[in-house]
Design a protein around this motif. Structure first.
Motif, mmCIF file in Angstrom:
data_model
loop_
_atom_site.group_PDB
_atom_site.id
_atom_site.type_symbol
_atom_site.label_atom_id
_atom_site.label_comp_id
_atom_site.label_asym_id
_atom_site.label_seq_id
_atom_site.Cartn_x
_atom_site.Cartn_y
_atom_site.Cartn_z
ATOM 1 N N ARG A 2 73.687 -61.691 23.680
ATOM 2 C CA ARG A 2 73.374 -62.604 24.778
ATOM 3 C C ARG A 2 72.336 -63.625 24.369
ATOM 4 N NH1 ARG A 2 69.954 -62.824 29.321
ATOM 5 N NH2 ARG A 2 70.981 -63.663 31.181
ATOM 6 N N ARG A 56 72.358 -69.968 37.987
ATOM 7 C CA ARG A 56 72.259 -68.693 37.288
ATOM 8 C C ARG A 56 72.296 -67.518 38.264
ATOM 9 N NH1 ARG A 56 74.385 -68.620 33.463
ATOM 10 N NH2 ARG A 56 73.347 -66.675 32.871
ATOM 11 N N ARG A 57 71.737 -67.716 39.452
ATOM 12 C CA ARG A 57 71.783 -66.650 40.451
ATOM 13 C C ARG A 57 73.223 -66.416 40.929
ATOM 14 N NH1 ARG A 57 68.940 -66.835 46.452
ATOM 15 N NH2 ARG A 57 69.661 -64.777 47.134
ATOM 16 N N ALA A 59 75.900 -67.104 39.250
ATOM 17 C CA ALA A 59 76.650 -66.525 38.131
ATOM 18 C C ALA A 59 76.384 -65.038 38.006
ATOM 19 C CB ALA A 59 76.289 -67.244 36.837
ATOM 20 N N ALA A 60 75.133 -64.616 38.268
ATOM 21 C CA ALA A 60 74.811 -63.190 38.204
ATOM 22 C C ALA A 60 75.535 -62.412 39.290
ATOM 23 C CB ALA A 60 73.302 -62.987 38.324
ATOM 24 N N GLN A 61 75.838 -63.068 40.421
ATOM 25 C CA GLN A 61 76.572 -62.409 41.505
ATOM 26 C C GLN A 61 78.084 -62.543 41.352
ATOM 27 O OE1 GLN A 61 75.010 -64.249 45.041
ATOM 28 N NE2 GLN A 61 72.986 -63.330 44.818
ATOM 29 N N GLY A 115 77.399 -69.744 30.306
ATOM 30 C CA GLY A 115 78.112 -69.211 31.466
ATOM 31 C C GLY A 115 79.515 -68.744 31.103
ATOM 32 N N GLU A 118 79.224 -65.432 29.391
ATOM 33 C CA GLU A 118 78.972 -64.325 30.306
ATOM 34 C C GLU A 118 80.228 -63.903 31.066
ATOM 35 O OE1 GLU A 118 74.287 -64.629 31.617
ATOM 36 O OE2 GLU A 118 75.784 -65.726 32.777
ATOM 37 N N ARG A 119 81.067 -64.883 31.415
ATOM 38 C CA ARG A 119 82.287 -64.539 32.157
ATOM 39 C C ARG A 119 83.313 -63.830 31.274
ATOM 40 N NH1 ARG A 119 81.393 -69.603 34.786
ATOM 41 N NH2 ARG A 119 82.832 -70.676 33.370
#
Length: 286
Positions: A2, A56-57, A59-61, A115, A118-119
């Motif tokens: 990461r 970013r929030r 994306a975290a959800q 992003g 992360e996905r």
């Protein structure tokens, strides 16, 4: 893993924010008081940072908002526009200022790449399972290729052996045919020769005067001898007598004889009947 994507994005963001603030202070500081220029610079950087934090929030959800993304790119374009305008109005080092004007856009692009990573990121267990499946597929493919090559080699060896054996058999048959043909030619020449006829006449004339024996060539090939008992010149027995004789021979043994055994005994005993009449008698009595 990461950190390989998030650290470059954070570093590029920090550099672009510091550069944007410094350019705003230098560019607008000559026209407005420096506190106002500082507020403008912090507003651009703050808006960019706020939208980035909200992205970013989300994306975290596992969520995504096109509005927030558009606002964030707007702040990035504003910062880039400020840097380009300052570079075009600078009295010196125009190329150097234009060279760093792309940093805000580059920072947004790095966050976009992070992003996407992360996905599509997988856990170590999933990555290990995928690698195991790929390795198993490669092993199976290698084994299948080796099996096919081995079968092909075996089939080639078998075909070669069969071909060589067939060639040897053909050579032996050719030699045998040539030998038989030579022997046949020799026998035919001896049979048709004048000396042979005179020799036979001189030998047989003392026994049977005026008779020259016929000397037939041997038959080249398989032949089946025909028993003289199988040939019948005429009906020696009537149908009733033949039926009685067949029935007696058939029941001369227990259990009764088959047709083939009965026919053999019938002809061995010296009786004479055609095959058609004998089989008809058998059908009548059996």
């Amino acid at each position: 893993m990461r950190g390989k994507t998030v650290l470059p994005a954070v570093a590029m963001t920090a550099v672009s924010m510091v550069l944007t603030l410094a350019v705003v202070l230098m560019w607008l500081g000559t026209a407005v008081p420096w506190p106002v220029a500082l507020v403008v610079g912090l507003g651009i950087d703050g808006g960019w940072l706020a939208t980035l934090a909200y992205e970013r929030r989300l994306a975290a959800q596992g969520d995504h908002s096109r509005t927030v993304t558009a606002v964030g790119w707007s702040f990035g374009l504003i910062a880039t526009g400020v840097l380009i305008a300052h570079a075009l109005t600078a009295e010196h080092s125009v190329g150097a200022w234009l060279a760093v004007a792309w940093l805000p856009i580059a920072a947004k692009a790095l966050w976009l790449v992070h992003g996407l990573w992360e996905r599509t990121a997988l856990t170590p267990a999933a990555v290990g399972a995928i690698r195991g499946i790929q390795q198993e597929a490669r092993d199976e493919a290698a084994v299948a290729r080796a099996r096919l090559r081995a079968e092909a080699a075996t089939e080639e060896t078998r075909l070669t052996a069969v071909t060589e054996a067939g060639a040897r058999v053909a050579r032996v048959q050719s030699k045998t045919a040539a030998t038989l043909a030579g022997a046949w030619s020799t026998l035919e020449a001896a049979r048709d020769g004048e000396d042979t006829g005179r020799a036979l006449t001189s030998v047989t004339a003392r026994v049977t005067p005026g008779v020259t024996p016929a000397w037939e060539l041997p038959v080249w090939g398989p032949m089946e001898p025909v028993s003289s008992l199988a040939l019948e010149t005429g009906p020696a027995l009537t149908d009733d007598a033949l039926d009685v004789l067949v029935d007696d021979i058939r029941h001369s043994q227990t259990p009764p004889l088959s047709y083939r055994e009965m026919a053999v005994r019938f002809r061995t005993n010296g009786h004479s009947a055609s095959e058609v009449r004998l089989r008809a008698a058998w059908k009548r009595v059996a």
